[in-house]
Scaffold this motif. Structure first.
Motif, PDB file in Angstrom:
ATOM      1  N   PRO A 106       0.848  -1.201   0.000  1.00 20.51           N
ATOM      2  CA  PRO A 106       0.000   0.000   0.000  1.00 20.51           C
ATOM      3  C   PRO A 106       0.884   1.252   0.000  1.00 20.51           C
ATOM      4  O   PRO A 106       1.538   1.557   0.989  1.00 20.51           O
ATOM      5  N   GLU A 107       0.909   1.985  -1.109  1.00 22.54           N
ATOM      6  CA  GLU A 107       1.831   3.121  -1.277  1.00 22.54           C
ATOM      7  C   GLU A 107       1.231   4.455  -0.843  1.00 22.54           C
ATOM      8  O   GLU A 107       1.968   5.390  -0.519  1.00 22.54           O
ATOM      9  N   GLY A 108      -0.099   4.571  -0.855  1.00 23.01           N
ATOM     10  CA  GLY A 108      -0.704   5.860  -0.553  1.00 23.01           C
ATOM     11  C   GLY A 108      -2.013   5.709   0.178  1.00 23.01           C
ATOM     12  O   GLY A 108      -2.691   4.673   0.071  1.00 23.01           O
ATOM     13  N   VAL A 109      -2.399   6.757   0.943  1.00 30.94           N
ATOM     14  CA  VAL A 109      -3.649   6.742   1.690  1.00 30.94           C
ATOM     15  C   VAL A 109      -4.245   8.138   1.674  1.00 30.94           C
ATOM     16  O   VAL A 109      -3.519   9.141   1.691  1.00 30.94           O
ATOM     17  N   ALA A 110      -5.583   8.214   1.593  1.00 28.00           N
ATOM     18  CA  ALA A 110      -6.293   9.490   1.629  1.00 28.00           C
ATOM     19  C   ALA A 110      -7.623   9.267   2.324  1.00 28.00           C
ATOM     20  O   ALA A 110      -8.126   8.130   2.405  1.00 28.00           O
ATOM     21  N   VAL A 111      -8.223  10.348   2.828  1.00 26.79           N
ATOM     22  CA  VAL A 111      -9.506  10.267   3.514  1.00 26.79           C
ATOM     23  C   VAL A 111     -10.385  11.417   3.048  1.00 26.79           C
ATOM     24  O   VAL A 111      -9.898  12.534   2.841  1.00 26.79           O
ATOM     25  N   ASP A 112     -11.692  11.145   2.848  1.00 28.67           N
ATOM     26  CA  ASP A 112     -12.579  12.210   2.401  1.00 28.67           C
ATOM     27  C   ASP A 112     -13.361  12.793   3.572  1.00 28.67           C
ATOM     28  O   ASP A 112     -13.210  12.363   4.727  1.00 28.67           O
ATOM     29  N   ALA A 113     -14.231  13.754   3.280  1.00 29.21           N
ATOM     30  CA  ALA A 113     -14.955  14.469   4.330  1.00 29.21           C
ATOM     31  C   ALA A 113     -15.937  13.572   5.066  1.00 29.21           C
ATOM     32  O   ALA A 113     -16.338  13.884   6.202  1.00 29.21           O
ATOM     33  N   ASP A 114     -16.357  12.467   4.459  1.00 28.03           N
ATOM     34  CA  ASP A 114     -17.285  11.542   5.107  1.00 28.03           C
ATOM     35  C   ASP A 114     -16.575  10.444   5.877  1.00 28.03           C
ATOM     36  O   ASP A 114     -17.229   9.546   6.425  1.00 28.03           O
ATOM     37  N   GLY A 115     -15.259  10.486   5.914  1.00 26.53           N
ATOM     38  CA  GLY A 115     -14.504   9.480   6.646  1.00 26.53           C
ATOM     39  C   GLY A 115     -14.147   8.253   5.852  1.00 26.53           C
ATOM     40  O   GLY A 115     -13.554   7.310   6.399  1.00 26.53           O
ATOM     41  N   ASN A 116     -14.487   8.215   4.553  1.00 32.61           N
ATOM     42  CA  ASN A 116     -14.088   7.089   3.725  1.00 32.61           C
ATOM     43  C   ASN A 116     -12.583   7.128   3.484  1.00 32.61           C
ATOM     44  O   ASN A 116     -12.011   8.196   3.241  1.00 32.61           O
ATOM     45  N   VAL A 117     -11.950   5.974   3.538  1.00 29.27           N
ATOM     46  CA  VAL A 117     -10.506   5.871   3.388  1.00 29.27           C
ATOM     47  C   VAL A 117     -10.196   5.209   2.050  1.00 29.27           C
ATOM     48  O   VAL A 117     -10.786   4.179   1.699  1.00 29.27           O
ATOM     49  N   TYR A 118      -9.250   5.799   1.311  1.00 29.09           N
ATOM     50  CA  TYR A 118      -8.827   5.284   0.015  1.00 29.09           C
ATOM     51  C   TYR A 118      -7.357   4.873   0.115  1.00 29.09           C
ATOM     52  O   TYR A 118      -6.524   5.639   0.617  1.00 29.09           O
ATOM     53  N   VAL A 119      -7.049   3.671  -0.378  1.00 22.85           N
ATOM     54  CA  VAL A 119      -5.687   3.147  -0.292  1.00 22.85           C
ATOM     55  C   VAL A 119      -5.226   2.733  -1.686  1.00 22.85           C
ATOM     56  O   VAL A 119      -5.934   2.007  -2.400  1.00 22.85           O
ATOM     57  N   VAL A 120      -4.029   3.215  -2.064  1.00 19.53           N
ATOM     58  CA  VAL A 120      -3.396   2.790  -3.309  1.00 19.53           C
ATOM     59  C   VAL A 120      -2.698   1.456  -3.055  1.00 19.53           C
ATOM     60  O   VAL A 120      -1.727   1.391  -2.298  1.00 19.53           O
ATOM     61  N   ASP A 121      -3.229   0.392  -3.669  1.00 19.15           N
ATOM     62  CA  ASP A 121      -2.704  -0.967  -3.508  1.00 19.15           C
ATOM     63  C   ASP A 121      -1.801  -1.237  -4.712  1.00 19.15           C
ATOM     64  O   ASP A 121      -2.212  -1.813  -5.718  1.00 19.15           O
ATOM     65  N   ALA A 122      -0.513  -0.825  -4.595  1.00 21.68           N
ATOM     66  CA  ALA A 122       0.343  -0.639  -5.769  1.00 21.68           C
ATOM     67  C   ALA A 122       0.560  -1.910  -6.569  1.00 21.68           C
ATOM     68  O   ALA A 122       0.324  -1.951  -7.779  1.00 21.68           O
ATOM     69  N   ARG A 123       1.014  -2.976  -5.930  1.00 20.41           N
ATOM     70  CA  ARG A 123       1.344  -4.179  -6.688  1.00 20.41           C
ATOM     71  C   ARG A 123       0.113  -4.948  -7.145  1.00 20.41           C
ATOM     72  O   ARG A 123       0.198  -5.781  -8.047  1.00 20.41           O
ATOM     73  N   ASN A 124      -1.037  -4.681  -6.523  1.00 19.92           N
ATOM     74  CA  ASN A 124      -2.296  -5.234  -7.018  1.00 19.92           C
ATOM     75  C   ASN A 124      -2.945  -4.321  -8.056  1.00 19.92           C
ATOM     76  O   ASN A 124      -4.053  -4.630  -8.527  1.00 19.92           O
ATOM     77  N   ARG A 125      -2.282  -3.185  -8.373  1.00 21.35           N
ATOM     78  CA  ARG A 125      -2.697  -2.243  -9.426  1.00 21.35           C
ATOM     79  C   ARG A 125      -4.148  -1.814  -9.260  1.00 21.35           C
ATOM     80  O   ARG A 125      -4.966  -1.894 -10.167  1.00 21.35           O
ATOM     81  N   ARG A 126      -4.468  -1.332  -8.057  1.00 19.60           N
ATOM     82  CA  ARG A 126      -5.847  -0.941  -7.814  1.00 19.60           C
ATOM     83  C   ARG A 126      -5.927   0.084  -6.692  1.00 19.60           C
ATOM     84  O   ARG A 126      -4.955   0.312  -5.956  1.00 19.60           O
ATOM     85  N   VAL A 127      -7.093   0.692  -6.571  1.00 20.78           N
ATOM     86  CA  VAL A 127      -7.457   1.531  -5.433  1.00 20.78           C
ATOM     87  C   VAL A 127      -8.574   0.820  -4.679  1.00 20.78           C
ATOM     88  O   VAL A 127      -9.538   0.339  -5.299  1.00 20.78           O
ATOM     89  N   GLN A 128      -8.454   0.738  -3.352  1.00 20.52           N
ATOM     90  CA  GLN A 128      -9.520   0.164  -2.535  1.00 20.52           C
ATOM     91  C   GLN A 128     -10.127   1.261  -1.664  1.00 20.52           C
ATOM     92  O   GLN A 128      -9.417   2.124  -1.137  1.00 20.52           O
ATOM     93  N   GLN A 129     -11.425   1.191  -1.517  1.00 19.33           N
ATOM     94  CA  GLN A 129     -12.154   2.163  -0.692  1.00 19.33           C
ATOM     95  C   GLN A 129     -12.747   1.438   0.516  1.00 19.33           C
ATOM     96  O   GLN A 129     -13.287   0.333   0.393  1.00 19.33           O
ATOM     97  N   PHE A 130     -12.654   2.092   1.688  1.00 19.57           N
ATOM     98  CA  PHE A 130     -13.201   1.554   2.931  1.00 19.57           C
ATOM     99  C   PHE A 130     -14.092   2.607   3.571  1.00 19.57           C
ATOM    100  O   PHE A 130     -13.739   3.798   3.600  1.00 19.57           O
ATOM    101  N   ALA A 131     -15.226   2.167   4.090  1.00 17.86           N
ATOM    102  CA  ALA A 131     -16.160   3.087   4.736  1.00 17.86           C
ATOM    103  C   ALA A 131     -16.194   2.813   6.230  1.00 17.86           C
ATOM    104  O   ALA A 131     -16.108   1.648   6.657  1.00 17.86           O
ATOM    105  N   PRO A 132     -16.312   3.862   7.035  1.00 17.85           N
ATOM    106  CA  PRO A 132     -16.463   3.626   8.474  1.00 17.85           C
ATOM    107  C   PRO A 132     -17.785   2.928   8.750  1.00 17.85           C
ATOM    108  O   PRO A 132     -18.819   3.301   8.214  1.00 17.85           O
ATOM    109  N   ARG A 133     -17.735   1.888   9.580  1.00 15.48           N
ATOM    110  CA  ARG A 133     -18.959   1.167   9.928  1.00 15.48           C
ATOM    111  C   ARG A 133     -19.782   2.043  10.869  1.00 15.48           C
ATOM    112  O   ARG A 133     -19.291   2.531  11.879  1.00 15.48           O
ATOM    113  N   ARG A 134     -21.004   2.269  10.551  1.00 12.24           N
ATOM    114  CA  ARG A 134     -21.840   3.215  11.302  1.00 12.24           C
ATOM    115  C   ARG A 134     -22.938   2.475  12.046  1.00 12.24           C
ATOM    116  O   ARG A 134     -23.306   1.397  11.697  1.00 12.24           O
TER     117      ARG A 134
END
Length: 687
Positions: free
Chosen positions: A659-687
């Motif tokens: 995982p090379e990079g991480v970002a978070v949006d205003a709603d608390g969703n987390v985005y992770v750059v999964d470099a060797r899997n060549r993808r972006v994964q999104q995670f949501a806070p469980r509410r």
């Protein structure tokens, strides 16, 4: 009463003590009249080897002596005060000579039986000194009589490191409690005051006063549902002081022990680390005046929590104490107990799985006990809460070990194209929720919606405007402008939200505004911060590229760097967070570069990293770190306390391969750059 191989605090007073020469002096007067005992009055005698009687046996009602001289004349009804065999006070029923032995039948007696009028005011200091388990310094702070394995004494305090308080099964559940790091210092003055008038204990006062300094980290783990509590002695010191009141020797024995205690309950397996620091003056004790008991108290501690972690899934309660316990003995009987000190811990309860509420707390309290023992049978005993004060909530909030759930992913491997990646590396989210990703090997930037729908792409290999040579991290400011670190070209490029080139700055070098392999970028409040990788520093610019400042150098010390990578600005306070990759830590600075905090270290633990490569900060204090070698992202509080972690090595949902990079949006969703899997994964806070 059985004889004991210890000295006790022994007091006997003669009528009109204040008028007797030598009353209250520290050097005992050698009694005279060997073979007859020392007669204090017609019915009070001091008995010891120096007075011609050597105690050889003691039972509840019988004292047996060897007579070292002629038989003493001790009448029935007299009170004898012994200073041998641990000290004792008895009333004589009968005296019988048996050859060279003297047999004395007795009944219990009290100090007030031997005293008409007397006053004692004394202060005894006690503490830990020397080094090693056999340290002795009775003339200074006392004698170390016991210490747990691993405890060392230095500089007037106790050093605690890796002290195992419990390790084993409790109700069939494996658990352990360990002091991982700590130090405690406390050298109180024990003030003791007594007044007997006439033949009755009229006033009694005892207090402990000193500066208590404590720093302690505790690790507690259990493999399942558990209820476990213990009190474990850490170290004990004893102070013996001999004084003189008139012709009567007075032996004062004060003992201070530090005792660690824990009370743990949990409905499931858990692991926790927590700690506290405190440094406050303390005065506490109890007082009898005119038949009425009262307490003495002067304490207002401030608690400083250490970074903590907790991993569990159901309700738990963790309480840890580290208490000084002070005792004073009279005539072989414990008379005074003072127990006080801080308690701290974590309370967590289920609010509907997996959302858990928790509170990190601290308090200060104690108890005081007085047993009339051998002083005066008419005096009421005292057993009361000495005080409970200063309850403090150190932190609280929701707590989840699986706080984030996988929601979606996008991207796949391709040479080049829309929505596909070769080696994605940097990621950022703008105020509208759109996501920007740099592709290091494809030399481009792609923009997506929050759902992963492709919007646009720009770039290409080269050194011209809007071209890249291995782009690294990316950032978006409050106005939507996009900043890209063009690593191979040693520069920063600025674009509009639509990808139009605006300006660039930087070149290769070590001067201000120059770079050697820059990596990370953050933009906030009109400032742009760039991590200058091979120069091991952070440079600060205006949004127009004007140089404003610089800090850092190569090293592992505070404020130094070894391969700084990702960088972020905390939106709550403007502090700057730097992912110091090869030092495996996060460092937090002011906007001007003053170091504020740091946490981490190499490893796989919750607060450890294997190259912290990127960092993101959300409003409300949440900090997210991309932990490259451990293939996860980790959430912390703004102060670096562990909250939760997500990820393992793999190709499945919620798994990562670099995982090379991480970002978070205003709603608390987390985005992770999964470099060797060549993808972006999104995670949501469980509410």
């Amino acid at each position: 009463m059985s004889a004991r191989a210890r000295i006790t605090f022994l007091v006997a007073f003669v009528a009109g003590c204040a008028a007797i020469a030598g009353c209250g002096t520290d050097t005992p007067t050698e009694p005279r009249g060997k073979g007859s005992g020392v007669k204090i009055s017609d019915d009070v005698f001091v008995v010891n080897e120096r007075t011609g009687l050597s105690l050889v046996d003691a039972a509840d009602t019988l004292l047996v002596y060897d007579m070292l001289g002629r038989m003493p004349v001790i009448p029935p009804g007299a009170v004898i005060v012994g200073t041998d065999g641990g000290g004792y006070i008895r009333r004589v029923r009968s005296v019988l000579a048996d050859g060279n032995r003297l047999l004395v039948r007795t009944t219990p007696a009290f100090l007030a039986d031997a005293v008409i009028t007397g006053i004692l005011d004394a202060t005894t200091s006690i503490g830990f000194s020397g080094s090693g388990g056999a340290a002795r310094n009775a003339a200074d702070r006392g004698e170390l009589v016991a210490a747990a394995q691993g405890v060392s004494v230095s500089g007037g305090g106790l050093d605690l490191s890796n002290i195992v308080l419990f390790s084993g099964d409790s109700g069939g559940v494996a658990s352990s409690v360990t002091i991982t790091r700590g130090r405690v210092e406390f050298e109180p003055a024990i003030d003791l005051s007594m007044r007997i008038v006439p033949g009755k204990l009229h006033r009694f006062r005892v207090s402990a006063e000193g500066d208590l300094r404590l720093s302690c980290d505790v690790k507690i783990e259990a493999s399942g549902r558990i209820r476990n509590s213990r009190s474990v002695p850490i170290a004990t010191v004893r102070k013996v002081v001999i004084r003189n009141i008139g012709s009567v020797p007075v032996v004062e024995v004060v003992t201070m022990s530090f005792v660690a205690g824990f009370d743990v309950s949990s409905d499931s397996a858990f692991a926790s680390e927590l700690g506290i620091e405190i440094a406050e003056p303390v005065q506490c004790g109890m007082q009898l005046e005119g038949g009425v008991w009262s307490r003495t108290l002067a304490v207002s501690p401030s608690f400083v929590p250490r970074p903590f972690r907790y991993e569990g899934r159901e309700g738990a309660r963790i309480v840890f104490t580290l208490e000084p316990r002070i005792t004073v003995e009279f005539f072989g009987l414990r008379c005074v107990d003072l127990v006080f000190g801080p308690a701290f811990g974590l309370i967590e309860w289920d609010e509907g799985f997996p959302v858990l509420a928790w509170e990190l707390f601290a308090s200060y309290g104690g108890v005081a006990k007085f047993d009339r023992g051998a002083l005066d049978h008419r005096t009421a005993p005292y057993d009361s809460g000495l005080f409970r004060c200063c309850d403090a909530t150190l932190a609280w909030g929701p707590f989840r070990t699986d706080a984030y759930i996988y929601t979606r992913q996008w991207g796949n491997e391709a040479t080049i194209g829309e929505g596909v990646f070769s080696y994605p590396k940097g990621i950022a989210v703008d105020a509208a929720g759109d996501v920007y990703v740099t592709d290091n090997w494809n030399n481009d930037v792609q923009k997506f919606t929050a759902d992963g729908a492709f919007l646009l792409r720009w770039g290409g290999a080269g050194s011209g405007d809007a071209q890249f040579d291995f782009p690294e991290k990316i950032a978006v400011d409050e106005d939507g402008y996009v900043y890209v670190v063009d690593g191979g070209n040693n520069r920063v490029q600025k674009f509009s939200p639509g990808g139009s080139f605006i300006l660039k700055w930087g070149s290769e070098g070590t001067g201000n505004g120059q770079f050697r392999s820059p990596v990370g970028v953050a933009a906030s409040g009109g400032a742009v911060y760039v991590t200058d990788g091979r120069n091991n520093r952070v440079q600060k610019f205006s949004s127009a590229g004007d140089f404003l400042g610089v800090w850092g150098e190569y090293g592992a010390g505070p404020g130094q760097f070894n391969g700084p990578m990702g960088i972020a600005v905390n939106p709550d306070d403007g502090s700057v967070l730097v992912a110091d990759c090869q030092n495996h830590r996060i460092q937090r600075f002011s906007a001007e570069g003053a170091l504020l905090a740091a946490w981490g270290g190499y490893g796989q633990g919750d607060d450890r990293f294997d190259c912290a490569i990127d960092v993101a900060a959300a409003a409300g204090g949440a900090i997210f770190v991309a932990d490259l070698g451990n293939d996860r992202f980790v959430q912390f509080t703004a102060d670096g306390a562990f909250v939760t972690k997500v990820g393992t090595r793999g190709t499945g949902e919620g798994q990562f391969d670099h995982p090379e990079g991480v970002a978070v949006d205003a709603d608390g969703n987390v985005y992770v750059v999964d470099a060797r899997n060549r993808r972006v994964q999104q995670f949501a806070p469980r509410r």
